[in-house]
Design a protein around this motif. Sequence first.
Motif, mmCIF file in Angstrom:
data_model
loop_
_atom_site.group_PDB
_atom_site.id
_atom_site.type_symbol
_atom_site.label_atom_id
_atom_site.label_comp_id
_atom_site.label_asym_id
_atom_site.label_seq_id
_atom_site.Cartn_x
_atom_site.Cartn_y
_atom_site.Cartn_z
ATOM 1 N N LEU A 52 1.265 -0.922 0.026
ATOM 2 C CA LEU A 52 -0.018 0.236 -0.202
ATOM 3 C C LEU A 52 0.634 0.899 -0.092
ATOM 4 O O LEU A 52 1.677 1.052 0.329
ATOM 5 N N LYS A 81 -2.694 5.476 1.739
ATOM 6 C CA LYS A 81 -4.294 5.269 1.109
ATOM 7 C C LYS A 81 -4.305 4.649 3.074
ATOM 8 O O LYS A 81 -3.993 4.467 3.868
ATOM 9 N N GLU A 105 -10.585 0.164 -3.551
ATOM 10 C CA GLU A 105 -10.987 1.120 -3.067
ATOM 11 C C GLU A 105 -12.549 2.174 -3.047
ATOM 12 O O GLU A 105 -12.675 3.323 -2.856
#
Length: 755
Positions: free
Chosen positions: A376, A380, A391
């Motif tokens: 990640l 994020k 997402e």
Amino acid sequence: MAGQQFQYDDSGNTFFYFLTSFVGLIVIPATYYLWPRDQNAEQLRLKSLRRVHGRCLWYRLRLMKSQQSVVPTLKKAALLLGWALFIFLAYKVSTLDREYQEYNPWEVLNLDQSASVAEIKKQFRVLSLKFHPDKGGDEAMFMRITKAYKALTDEDARQIWENYGNPDGPGATRFGIALPGWIVDQKNSMLVLLVYGLAFMVILPVVVGTWWYRSIRYSGDQILINTTQLFMHFMYKTPNMNMKRLGMVLTAAFEFDPRSNKEAIIRPTDNVEVPQLIRELGSIINVKKKEPPFCYPYSLKARVLLLAQLARMDVSEDLEEDQRFVVRKCPALLQEMINVGCQLTMMANSRGGFHAPRLVSIENCMKLSQMSVQGLQEAKSPLLQLPHFEEEHLRYCISKKYKVRTLQDLVSLKDSDRRNMLRFLGEEKYDEVMGVLSSLPHITMETKLQVLDDEDSSNITAGSIVTVTVTLTRKKMCEVFEKEQVAPALPEDAAAAAAEESADAGKNKVKGWQNKSKVTKKAAKAKKKKLTKKKPLPQQQAKGDKPKQANGNVAGNDVAVKEEDEEASDKGSESDEGEGNKDTPSEREEESDKQSDAEMDQMGGDDEQEWKALQQSIQRRERALLETKSKVTHPVYSLYFPEEKQEWWWLYITDRRDQTLVSMPYHVCTLRDTEEVELKFPAPSKTGNYQYSVVLRSDSYMGLDQIKPLKLEVHEAKAMLDNHPQWDIPDTEEEEEPDDSDGIEESEEEEEDND
């Protein structure tokens, strides 16, 4: 005359003893260390982890490896072949005839030891006729018979045999060399010399040289020395290192250079696939940087693959294998970078002359370790560590209704609200998400501040060595939110009061985006309004005091005040009576003696408790030094990390105001349930109050870091006593010596006068 004789084994019997021992010394330890462990146990362990870690990359790779690997079978075959050879040699040795036996003349003549002289002569006569050389017999056997006859009939020969075990007297001591005689035969001299030269002049130096050359290139943590020097150069050059610069320095490590590490591979297809990935990454990667070694092909490729891992981009099969290699190396390299930063910090504190790496640089290394394990980017959401989260799903979580931004927010939700929020997953996926969320760690920290080896361990003086004992307790997330959900039943009144308190707390609850000072001001205003609504009682106005109840609220009725006044008057009358009864001085002295005795007992008990606590801490430290704890703690849930990783943590103390390290980061690698860690640092040289922070960071999970404030009150150090009472020598001791001598002289004079 006795002597020594060295001879090779012509028959080859002793060589089998040597060969059997040599094979046994190899086979037995090799079986203990190399025999494949129980495959069923590994399969059962993987099966138990399937519910939580079934979707992890490392889990799928481990299953494929266990199914396709032939290495355990080859190991078993080689070890069984070695054991077969060892058993054959042992059997061969057991069947060999004994070459050296004790001389026994009775056995040579085939007689019992109870035979008489006449029977011995008769038997000798019979055997002589049979084995005499003139009669065509065996000359060697005839010599043995004659020797045995003399040993039994001649007194001198018998005496020598009984003393030395042989009628010929003491013989030469024989030493056998467990090598066959053909090795020293002149015909085979060139072949033997060639084998010796090849083994000891070629193979042995090559093996030792290869091992030594490889060992001097690596540090104790199996990191290339050149990589450590590279990290030290750039951390010294750039004390304040942002995440982008840190990624460039990390991927410039020599572990990714094929010239330094054979595991790193440069493929011909890289000229096509790597530029394509660079275009897909866009502005994230800086290709125009011409500073070496960041512009080298191996560094650029490693940086592209790492950024593709953080962006969770799909790559080709060849690049995927290289990407797994790069990502697998990242946690160890980042730990080495943290160690380098700590070394530079200590050098700057002790010597000065250069700027130490900033706290943000070291913490960025820790964050990048979390990012590389979870795949990640820094910005994020931590919720993307969970399975089936994408997402587009985050908008359901961060809505105004739920406001779930972290894993802790998701845990603290009610089950009904959580199901309603995650209804897009479906029942099966929801159960899988909850299984993973339940297995995540929840760490509680307890800190204890003290100065060891000091009379007053709680008093921190300027320049003293402060020890912060941190007790870490690991629990699963499921244990935390199960306790929150299962609350005990309350009575109606208590339930109503709790509801009111929760409502007030909800009004004054601190939001994540609000300033704490504003919230505290609002809470203070709310309290002032409540107090102004309540009218003051006349008794309270007269006294100027406000009697409070056990819960801290001001009493709201006259009855309670009256009862308290009556109780106070009763107590006052009792105290007056007691004081009137204790007017005599003897009773007062007895009471003061009792109080002093009680205080002494209490002080003695406190000293005993402190002594026991000190002994326990010493014993605990000794056990920690002697014990070797396993670094296998709990497997990390990671969807994109290529190998099984254990939960490890960093624990350290910082000064957030100056952005500096107070204590060096301690890598906690043995936290299974509970772990106790001691962090030591020198107290500031100036007196006053200091605000530090105890920080706990995971090296694998994002969003589980903790910061706990640590207040430090530094007092002035005690002045050193020049004349301590224990060094004072009383004058009476010096005066007593001449008095004693004078007395002795006087007694001697009196004895002379009497004489």
